[in-house]
Structures are given as C-alpha cells and as structure tokens.
Design an enzyme around this catalytic site. Sequence first.
Site, PDB file in Angstrom:
ATOM      1  CG  HIS A  20      -2.157  -0.880   1.161  1.00 53.41           C
ATOM      2  ND1 HIS A  20      -3.253  -0.643   1.341  1.00 53.41           N
ATOM      3  CD2 HIS A  20      -2.173  -2.241   0.875  1.00 53.41           C
ATOM      4  CE1 HIS A  20      -4.095  -1.914   1.170  1.00 53.41           C
ATOM      5  NE2 HIS A  20      -3.370  -2.761   0.903  1.00 53.41           N
ATOM      6  CG  ASP A 111      -4.925   2.323   2.202  1.00 59.55           C
ATOM      7  OD1 ASP A 111      -5.791   2.023   1.600  1.00 59.55           O
ATOM      8  OD2 ASP A 111      -3.531   1.855   1.999  1.00 59.55           O
TER       9      ASP A 111
END
Length: 453
Positions: A20, A111
């Site tokens: 990520h 995110d």
Amino acid sequence: MEEIPNKSHVLVLPFPVQGHINPMIQFSKRLASKGSIKVTLITIDSISKSMPMLEYGSIKIHSIPSNDSPPESYDHFLEWFRSLVCKTLTTIVETLSDTDHEYPVKVIVFDSITTWAIDLAHELGLKGAAFFTQSCALSVIYYHMDPERTEVCYDGCGNVCLPSLPLLEKQDLPSFVSQSYLYPSLSKLVFSRNVNFKKADWLLFNSFDVLEKEVIDWLRTQCRIKTIGPIIPSMYLDTRLKDDKEYGLSLFKPNSETCMKWLDLREIGSVVYVSFGSLASLGEQQMEELAFGLLMTDCYFLWVVRATEENKLPKEFMSKAKEKCLIVNWCPQLDVLAHRAVGCFFTHCGWNSTLEALSLGVPMVAMPQWSDQPTNAKFICDVWQTGVRVKAGENGVITREEVARSIRQVMEEEKGVTLKENASKWKQLAKEAVDDGGSSDKNIEEFLKFVMH
Ligand code: UDP
C-alpha cells in the site's frame, strides 16, 4: 501583472504495509513533480526507519511517534493505527499550516482501507481523496456484492455475473467474497470501503483507462473516479521524473547485487522469476510441489523465499537446485523484471506485481493465493492475455507436474510467444498512460487543480 499561482500542501496517509505504501509514495512523487505543491507522507516509526531518506525531493516524511510497538494481529493493528492517527492528526495539520502559511494544508489523500479518515479530514475542514491500491474490477465486485446493500447474483452454477465484468467463477472471486468465513474482520473491512463512494471528494485508482476499459466506463456512471496508474517509478516507464528509480521503501532488505550478478550470467529470457510478495505464505506440501516442479523444467529460476518461509524448503532440494536456482529472501523486483534474462514471472498476482509485470512486459504464470489475487489472475489470463494460471488438484494443492507444465507453456511453447507479444503491447499502453498527455497524467493534473482550490 503576472498571476501568482495558488500553493497547496497535500497530506498522504497510506496504510502502513509494503503493497500500500509503494504506490502512494509513487503517487506523491508524480504529484509533487507538477510544482506549486508540497506533499507530506504520514507514517509510523516502524516504517519510516526502513526508509533510507526522510525526504524525496519536495516530499517530506512525517513519522508519528508512539510509545508502544504496533500489535501483530491485523484486527488489533487496524484499531491501533486508527487511534494513533485520530489522536495526532489535528496537531500535525495545525503545526504544518503554522510553520508554512504559503502552503496551506488543503487535502488528505488517504488509503481507501482507512475509511474513517474521510470524516477526520472533513472535521478538520479539509477535502479527502480515497486512494485504491487494488484494481477497479475489485471495487466493482465489492460494490455489487456488499452484503449490506445487495442480494447477490450467483447463477445456477455458482458463477457471478456483474455489469462490465467477465463471468466470474468461484475460483476468480476475491477470497473475502468466496471464503469470507475464513477472514470475518478483513471481509467486513473491504466491504466497508464502499463508504468511500458516498463520502470521499475524490476516488483515485492505481490503474489506467485502457487496462480496465469496460469496468472503468461503468464505474464512471456511478461515481467520480480518476485513474492515475500504473504508479511505478518513472525510470521504468516514461523516464520523465529524474532520479525516480525506486519506491524508496523496502521493509525487507533486498539482496540486490547477488541477484543482478546472477542474472547477468544468464541468457536472454532463460530465467523464471518466482515470488509471492510480502504477505502470502505457502503450506509445506505446496512449497515442496513448487520446488520440485521448478526443478522439472530446464529453466533457471530466481526464487524469493522470505526468511520466515525458508524452513519450509524441502531438505534435499537445495543440493539438487544449486546449478539452476538462486534463492534470496527479497530482491529488487523492478530491476529483476526489467532484466533481459527474465522470461517469465511466476507470481501470486498481487496488484502491484501484476501492474509491474504488465508495465515491463513480462509474461506470467499466475498462482493466486488470497485477497484480490484470484481476480487479478482471471484478468491476466482471459482479459489481458499475458499469462496462464496453474490449476489446483482436488485437495487444493498444485502439483509439481502442473507447475512444470505451466512454466513450459510460457517459456517454450507457441502460446508463450503470443503471451509475450501481448505483454509488449500492455507495456507500451502503460507507458502512454503515464507519459505527457496520457490518461493518467491528465487525471493527476486535474487532481492538482482540485487541490489548488
Ligand atoms: N517486491 C520486491 N521484492 C521482492 C518481492 C516483492 O520489491 O522480492 C515488491 C514488489 O515490487 C511489489 C510489492 O513488493 O511492489 C508487493 O506488492 P504486491 O501488491 O504485488 O503484493 P503483496 O506483497 O501486497 O501481497
């Protein structure tokens, strides 16, 4: 009189795991390269200490100190991270704004997994952009199969038929859908991301328009998404960002020199690169079948076996494999994929690895493990046609014969030639997307305009 451009400061808040952080650092670099903007990446101490530099050009890293070390279990970690950010973000924003009036903080790129960040951003008077680190296809699946919203959509054979997607068999579905009972809290988490479609001011996807054309066209009828990928270091694609050669973060230490020297000795296209990414873990029996399957081929292979997995390598394997195989705990994957000796990527189909292989034009053998990987494998084989997928036997294990058969298909047979041609086509299209005036480049510029307001 010359008009003074607006200036702005963007905070980027990735979920702190390798797959990520990498794309969100790359996005930060692309954004910062457009000027008049400052970017601060917010992370935690255990991550920032693995970053060789705490500054990349105009990107600064802000590490949130904490008294306790992060918990190991996912559930506890998610809550720990949420609470840490919630406690500290207001002060971080105030301090950054006070120290630099010229560049006021206006937007948080968060995110998509940390769904709570959008409320936090809005409470602070900021805009929020959700960043998706998986394919657009995944979002469409989660959107339609959300247990809160829909009665789903299996046909009589247990397959799933959804708008803009190919027919998906059970083996193609994300494991949080097909085996949600195994991961109750993670399954809940991925569906909770749908909230971003309602609340976030922007939705950014690490994908590009022609790669998922039908899916993206459909998603655009529902919400304002922007594709900004493939977000890999510029040197491997459009080469417009000077010195952008690596992600800048490696949670594992790569054995770079050993890998590159070993690859330099091999002939063009003679090596199979094998890796299952940073998280997936094979069972002992599967590891044995894979190891002996690799040996059954005539190929050289470079195999990443993380330190925590090494004890599963069969004992007699190492002596037999010496001639043909290099095993490392971690490698510089982009350099490996870009090396002319590598003819095939035997992969778990993580989204970053998939995009990297497409961007560098490497055909794949897909051996998906969990999460989004089965769906990525479906697209690799049937939509982009740059790979073949191993078939599991009745007990779910992939046999050594199947491993060898799949590799031969890519490395030796006619099919491999077509896969390679398709891979080269995607490589060109990926480059065009991020290059000057490409679809992803334009989307980043539009995002920049939004950030400046
Ligand atoms: N990677 C690497 N060296 C390795 C294996 C993986 O640098 O030996 C990088 C790879 O380039 C990719 C990331 O780790 O950027 C893995 O992300 P992916 O989404 O493919 O899989 P995950 O680790 O999230 O399952």
